[in-house]
Design a protein around this motif. Structure first.
Motif, PDB file in Angstrom:
ATOM      1  N   SER A  17      89.350   2.488  -0.853  1.00  0.00           N
ATOM      2  CA  SER A  17      88.089   2.476  -0.570  1.00  0.00           C
ATOM      3  C   SER A  17      87.756   3.965  -0.386  1.00  0.00           C
ATOM      4  O   SER A  17      88.594   4.760   0.146  1.00  0.00           O
ATOM      5  N   LEU A  18      86.258   4.357  -0.560  1.00  0.00           N
ATOM      6  CA  LEU A  18      86.004   5.483  -0.646  1.00  0.00           C
ATOM      7  C   LEU A  18      84.188   5.355  -0.400  1.00  0.00           C
ATOM      8  O   LEU A  18      83.784   4.328  -0.813  1.00  0.00           O
ATOM      9  N   ARG A  19      84.022   6.094   0.480  1.00  0.00           N
ATOM     10  CA  ARG A  19      82.497   5.896   0.561  1.00  0.00           C
ATOM     11  C   ARG A  19      81.890   7.493   0.551  1.00  0.00           C
ATOM     12  O   ARG A  19      82.192   8.512   1.210  1.00  0.00           O
ATOM     13  N   LEU A  20      80.699   7.302  -0.563  1.00  0.00           N
ATOM     14  CA  LEU A  20      80.098   8.667  -0.811  1.00  0.00           C
ATOM     15  C   LEU A  20      78.930   8.652  -0.067  1.00  0.00           C
ATOM     16  O   LEU A  20      78.329   7.767   0.221  1.00  0.00           O
ATOM     17  N   SER A  21      78.656   9.989   0.134  1.00  0.00           N
ATOM     18  CA  SER A  21      77.123  10.338   1.064  1.00  0.00           C
ATOM     19  C   SER A  21      76.389  11.305   0.095  1.00  0.00           C
ATOM     20  O   SER A  21      77.156  12.166  -0.576  1.00  0.00           O
ATOM     21  N   CYS A  22      75.306  11.248   0.098  1.00  0.00           N
ATOM     22  CA  CYS A  22      74.374  12.106  -0.550  1.00  0.00           C
ATOM     23  C   CYS A  22      73.230  12.452   0.684  1.00  0.00           C
ATOM     24  O   CYS A  22      72.232  11.680   0.913  1.00  0.00           O
ATOM     25  N   VAL A  23      73.166  13.729   0.716  1.00  0.00           N
ATOM     26  CA  VAL A  23      72.097  14.107   1.864  1.00  0.00           C
ATOM     27  C   VAL A  23      71.117  15.076   1.190  1.00  0.00           C
ATOM     28  O   VAL A  23      71.460  15.886   0.512  1.00  0.00           O
ATOM     29  N   ALA A  24      69.824  14.694   1.408  1.00  0.00           N
ATOM     30  CA  ALA A  24      68.771  15.523   0.749  1.00  0.00           C
ATOM     31  C   ALA A  24      68.471  16.349   1.900  1.00  0.00           C
ATOM     32  O   ALA A  24      68.297  16.305   2.998  1.00  0.00           O
ATOM     33  N   SER A  25      68.002  17.527   1.209  1.00  0.00           N
ATOM     34  CA  SER A  25      67.825  18.952   2.098  1.00  0.00           C
ATOM     35  C   SER A  25      66.438  18.679   3.180  1.00  0.00           C
ATOM     36  O   SER A  25      66.136  19.310   4.084  1.00  0.00           O
ATOM     37  N   GLU A  26      65.525  17.530   2.320  1.00  0.00           N
ATOM     38  CA  GLU A  26      64.206  17.205   3.135  1.00  0.00           C
ATOM     39  C   GLU A  26      63.990  15.811   2.601  1.00  0.00           C
ATOM     40  O   GLU A  26      64.504  15.468   1.645  1.00  0.00           O
ATOM     41  N   SER A  27      63.023  15.247   3.119  1.00  0.00           N
ATOM     42  CA  SER A  27      62.657  13.888   2.681  1.00  0.00           C
ATOM     43  C   SER A  27      62.283  13.874   1.246  1.00  0.00           C
ATOM     44  O   SER A  27      61.498  14.645   0.626  1.00  0.00           O
ATOM     45  N   LYS A  63      79.418  -4.131  -9.776  1.00  0.00           N
ATOM     46  CA  LYS A  63      79.134  -5.474  -9.055  1.00  0.00           C
ATOM     47  C   LYS A  63      80.351  -5.884  -8.400  1.00  0.00           C
ATOM     48  O   LYS A  63      81.314  -6.184  -8.919  1.00  0.00           O
ATOM     49  N   GLY A  64      80.073  -6.485  -7.224  1.00  0.00           N
ATOM     50  CA  GLY A  64      80.982  -7.053  -6.595  1.00  0.00           C
ATOM     51  C   GLY A  64      82.026  -6.253  -5.553  1.00  0.00           C
ATOM     52  O   GLY A  64      82.712  -6.367  -4.993  1.00  0.00           O
ATOM     53  N   ARG A  65      82.006  -4.944  -6.067  1.00  0.00           N
ATOM     54  CA  ARG A  65      82.747  -3.956  -5.330  1.00  0.00           C
ATOM     55  C   ARG A  65      82.191  -2.732  -4.623  1.00  0.00           C
ATOM     56  O   ARG A  65      82.750  -2.088  -3.651  1.00  0.00           O
ATOM     57  N   PHE A  66      80.982  -2.272  -5.363  1.00  0.00           N
ATOM     58  CA  PHE A  66      80.594  -1.173  -4.708  1.00  0.00           C
ATOM     59  C   PHE A  66      79.032  -1.665  -4.048  1.00  0.00           C
ATOM     60  O   PHE A  66      78.408  -2.577  -4.392  1.00  0.00           O
ATOM     61  N   THR A  67      78.672  -1.049  -3.079  1.00  0.00           N
ATOM     62  CA  THR A  67      77.332  -1.265  -2.202  1.00  0.00           C
ATOM     63  C   THR A  67      76.622   0.035  -2.027  1.00  0.00           C
ATOM     64  O   THR A  67      77.299   0.939  -1.308  1.00  0.00           O
ATOM     65  N   ILE A  68      75.390   0.085  -2.446  1.00  0.00           N
ATOM     66  CA  ILE A  68      74.465   1.280  -2.405  1.00  0.00           C
ATOM     67  C   ILE A  68      73.510   0.916  -1.128  1.00  0.00           C
ATOM     68  O   ILE A  68      73.125  -0.184  -1.051  1.00  0.00           O
ATOM     69  N   SER A  69      73.381   2.025  -0.366  1.00  0.00           N
ATOM     70  CA  SER A  69      72.502   1.881   0.761  1.00  0.00           C
ATOM     71  C   SER A  69      71.912   3.280   1.011  1.00  0.00           C
ATOM     72  O   SER A  69      72.281   4.288   0.512  1.00  0.00           O
ATOM     73  N   LYS A  70      70.986   3.257   2.010  1.00  0.00           N
ATOM     74  CA  LYS A  70      70.354   4.359   2.291  1.00  0.00           C
ATOM     75  C   LYS A  70      69.883   4.627   3.701  1.00  0.00           C
ATOM     76  O   LYS A  70      69.498   3.154   4.355  1.00  0.00           O
ATOM     77  N   ASP A  71      69.799   5.564   4.315  1.00  0.00           N
ATOM     78  CA  ASP A  71      69.172   5.726   5.753  1.00  0.00           C
ATOM     79  C   ASP A  71      68.087   6.869   5.598  1.00  0.00           C
ATOM     80  O   ASP A  71      68.453   8.290   5.602  1.00  0.00           O
ATOM     81  N   SER A  72      66.915   6.309   5.554  1.00  0.00           N
ATOM     82  CA  SER A  72      65.821   7.012   5.288  1.00  0.00           C
ATOM     83  C   SER A  72      65.618   8.157   6.485  1.00  0.00           C
ATOM     84  O   SER A  72      65.309   9.348   6.295  1.00  0.00           O
ATOM     85  N   ALA A  73      65.891   7.763   7.708  1.00  0.00           N
ATOM     86  CA  ALA A  73      65.662   8.708   8.697  1.00  0.00           C
ATOM     87  C   ALA A  73      66.781   9.827   8.706  1.00  0.00           C
ATOM     88  O   ALA A  73      66.449  10.999   9.448  1.00  0.00           O
ATOM     89  N   LYS A  74      67.975   9.523   8.112  1.00  0.00           N
ATOM     90  CA  LYS A  74      68.842  10.546   7.884  1.00  0.00           C
ATOM     91  C   LYS A  74      68.863  11.336   6.444  1.00  0.00           C
ATOM     92  O   LYS A  74      69.486  12.240   6.093  1.00  0.00           O
ATOM     93  N   ASN A  75      67.669  10.931   5.730  1.00  0.00           N
ATOM     94  CA  ASN A  75      67.710  11.386   4.269  1.00  0.00           C
ATOM     95  C   ASN A  75      69.007  11.327   3.393  1.00  0.00           C
ATOM     96  O   ASN A  75      69.505  12.202   2.696  1.00  0.00           O
ATOM     97  N   THR A  76      69.603  10.402   3.804  1.00  0.00           N
ATOM     98  CA  THR A  76      71.133  10.094   3.259  1.00  0.00           C
ATOM     99  C   THR A  76      71.122   8.880   2.309  1.00  0.00           C
ATOM    100  O   THR A  76      70.779   7.678   2.831  1.00  0.00           O
TER     101      THR A  76
END
Length: 120
Positions: A17-27, A63-76
């Protein structure tokens, strides 16, 4: 100018497994965020997208292996990748667009620089 910065790529064994993150510089006031990938010699592929309501859509390979999610408070934006396969090896990019269309976003306005995932 919004910047998207991916991290979390690296090397993994098949089945791992791996978890990728993507942080935005602003909202990012975007209705759609997505992960894409591109392997050498292949076309860019939409992996998964998520809209402002949290609705997630996945490409067949995810499908069935990856999950996309977001944390709006962290812009991530996140992509949890399980049961990795060698064919998942690619550069992974996050993007922000205007509206969701399947596993992709239409009207992409911002791209990250990418993070490499290698599965052996």
């Amino acid at each position: 100018h919004v910047q998207l910065v991916e991290s979390g790529g690296g090397s993994a064994q098949a089945g791992g497994s791996l978890r990728l993150s993507c942080v935005a510089s602003e909202s990012v006031y975007s209705s759609c965020m997505a992960w894409f990938r591109q392997a050498p010699g292949k076309e860019r592929e939409a992996v998964a997208s998520i809209n402002s309501d949290g609705n997630a859509e996945y490409g067949d390979s995810a499908k069935g292996r990856f999950t996309i999610s977001k944390d709006s408070a962290k812009n991530t934006l996140y992509l949890q990748m399980n049961s990795l396969k060698p064919e998942d090896t690619a550069m992974y990019y996050c993007a922000a667009g205007n509206y969701q269309s399947g596993a992709s976003c239409m009207g992409i306005r911002y791209w990250g620089q990418g993070t490499q995932v290698t599965v052996s």
